[in-house]
Design a protein around this motif. Structure first.
Motif, short mmCIF file in Angstrom:
data_model
loop_
_atom_site.label_atom_id
_atom_site.label_comp_id
_atom_site.label_asym_id
_atom_site.label_seq_id
_atom_site.Cartn_x
_atom_site.Cartn_y
_atom_site.Cartn_z
N ASN A 6 -12.93 5.12 5.80
CA ASN A 6 -11.57 5.50 5.44
C ASN A 6 -10.83 6.05 6.65
O ASN A 6 -9.69 5.64 6.95
N LEU A 7 -11.47 6.98 7.36
CA LEU A 7 -10.84 7.59 8.53
C LEU A 7 -10.64 6.55 9.64
O LEU A 7 -9.66 6.63 10.38
N CYS A 56 -6.64 3.55 12.74
CA CYS A 56 -5.99 2.35 13.28
C CYS A 56 -4.50 2.34 12.95
O CYS A 56 -3.67 1.95 13.77
N LEU A 57 -4.15 2.79 11.73
CA LEU A 57 -2.73 2.88 11.36
C LEU A 57 -2.02 3.92 12.22
O LEU A 57 -0.90 3.67 12.72
N PHE A 67 -4.84 6.83 1.98
CA PHE A 67 -5.47 5.66 1.36
C PHE A 67 -4.94 4.40 2.04
O PHE A 67 -3.87 3.90 1.67
N PRO A 68 -5.65 3.85 3.01
CA PRO A 68 -5.16 2.66 3.71
C PRO A 68 -4.84 1.49 2.80
O PRO A 68 -3.93 0.71 3.08
N LEU A 69 -5.57 1.35 1.67
CA LEU A 69 -5.28 0.26 0.76
C LEU A 69 -3.97 0.47 0.01
O LEU A 69 -3.41 -0.47 -0.55
N HIS A 70 -3.44 1.68 0.03
CA HIS A 70 -2.15 1.97 -0.60
C HIS A 70 -0.98 1.73 0.35
O HIS A 70 0.18 1.84 -0.06
#
Length: 415
Positions: free
Chosen positions: A213-214, A219-220, A336-339
């Motif tokens: 997750n981190l 990366c973002l 939440f990268p998927l969000h």
């Protein structure tokens, strides 16, 4: 006659009295033992303080923890393991994850703000790339120190330098502190590229479970900041070459997916995941408000599955969260990268999922989401359970997957 009657009466009551004395005796002894053990653990915590959090405890501490563990089993206190976060950390860190690789040099470097990094440099280095590793543990447990054996063997088999970050843990240090610690540690790697003998345009971000997750969030953040420091607008750096996410946890919206249902008997327990997420997001292990939020906000990925993506502005914030503004956390790509509403332009991704893992669908969904934004993504499923990528020196299944990761890295850097 009167005397005989009294004697008879006392003899009749004697068994009950003895029984009561015995009950109170053992009950009092049990309570006293519990209080003494609790006092011992408290003294032990005060004596070694944060060393329980980040280092392997001394032998005496492990013995005391074992005694406490036996006492909890005898008292059938099944939840005590989760109630005492200090105890859990010490227990996990003292368990050990194997022996370190003798062919890898391990160095420890202290950064500011109680953050440190470990560097792993194998005797044989085949390229000037760098793997930046973020350990797992539900954001609350384990440590880079505990991962020393695993990462030392990783560096040896990859024949590359690896840097692992010792970030601060939730719930004492909730979002965004762990993410900022990782970003600052990455800055350290850039600034010491010459000392590490690496090329800064060949850096791969890697992490497992919560570390996955981190890694995705890092990366973002790196994309938004272009590698520049958070505090001041300093020097920018090359884009991340690739992200390697190992059975990551990436969303807090859907806890009823197929893998959550079919793999509920495997680790991590589905009921504990919301608890871990609450610890990380809010700093409160009893707070779980996501089901009500679910009705207010649907992440773009889940909406697009219903063929109605709509307009989703990008929202990435480093602000902290509590019960009053937790709904914003659901929109936050850094949490939440998927969000995230738009993952276009992210580095190439290698996502490894385990077939018998509650979190399998998180990785599968993120791979699908990245591909929809034309991000080069490779999804690999291994017929294993969560957390199997440990102890590469003896774990053949983990080594097999590590060599696949090595192939991905070498292809990305053209070697």
């Amino acid at each position: 006659m009167n005397k005989d009657w009294k004697t008879w009466w006392y003899l009749q009551k004697l068994p009950s009295a003895v029984l009561l004395v015995v009950i109170f005796y053992f009950w009092g002894l049990y309570i006293a033992c519990g209080m003494i053990l609790g006092l011992i653990v408290l003294i032990m915590k005060i004596a070694i303080k944060v060393k329980l959090d980040r280092r392997k405890p001394p032998t005496r501490s492990v013995i005391l923890l074992l005694i406490l563990d036996i006492w909890m089993i005898l008292s059938k206190c099944s939840k005590a393991f989760y109630l005492d976060i200090w105890y859990t950390r010490a227990y996990l860190n003292s368990a050990g994850l194997g022996k370190t690789c003798p062919n890898t040099k391990i160095s420890h470097h202290k950064l500011n703000n109680d953050v440190s990094v470990y560097t792993y440099q194998p005797l044989v280095v085949k390229n000037r790339g760098l793997v930046f590793y973020i350990h797992g543990g539900g954001w609350c447990f384990l440590s880079a120190y505990a991962y020393n054996p695993t990462i030392s063997w990783m560096a040896y088999y990859l024949q590359m330098t690896v840097v692992s970050v010792e970030y601060k843990l939730a719930p004492e240090h909730p979002f965004p502190e762990p993410l900022l610690d990782c970003y600052n540690a990455l800055q350290w790697a850039y600034n010491h590229a010459a000392d590490l003998e690496i090329d800064e345009d060949k850096i791969f971000i890697t992490g497992d479970s919560a570390g996955g997750n981190l890694s995705a969030a890092l990366c973002l953040l790196h994309q938004d900041r272009k590698g520049a420091p958070i505090i001041e607008n300093g020097e920018t750096h090359s884009p991340i070459r690739g992200q390697i996410l190992i059975y990551p946890t990436l969303q807090g919206y859907d806890f009823s997916s197929k893998s959550y249902q079919e793999n509920s008997q495997y680790f991590p327990p589905p009921k504990q995941l919301p608890l871990a997420i609450s610890n990380y997001v809010c700093g409160n292990d009893n707070l779980f408000v996501f089901p009500p939020v679910k009705n207010e906000f649907i992440p773009r990925y889940f909406m697009s599955k219903n063929k109605d993506a709509g307009e989703y502005p990008i929202y990435r914030s480093l602000e902290s969260y509590n019960a009053s503004n937790i709904s914003d956390a659901m929109r936050n790509g850094y949490v939440f990268p998927l969000h995230d509403a738009n993952v276009c332009g992210l580095p190439s991704a290698y996502i490894l999922v385990a077939a018998f893992d509650t979190l399998k669908d998180d990785g599968v969904a993120y791979a699908e989401y990245l591909q929809s934004f034309k991000v080069c993504t490779k999804l690999v499923e291994s017929n294993n359970v969560h957390a199997f990528m440990m102890n590469y020196g003896r774990n053949k299944a983990a080594r097999t997957e590590l060599f696949k990761i090595k192939e991905f890295i070498y292809q990305e850097i053209g070697e």
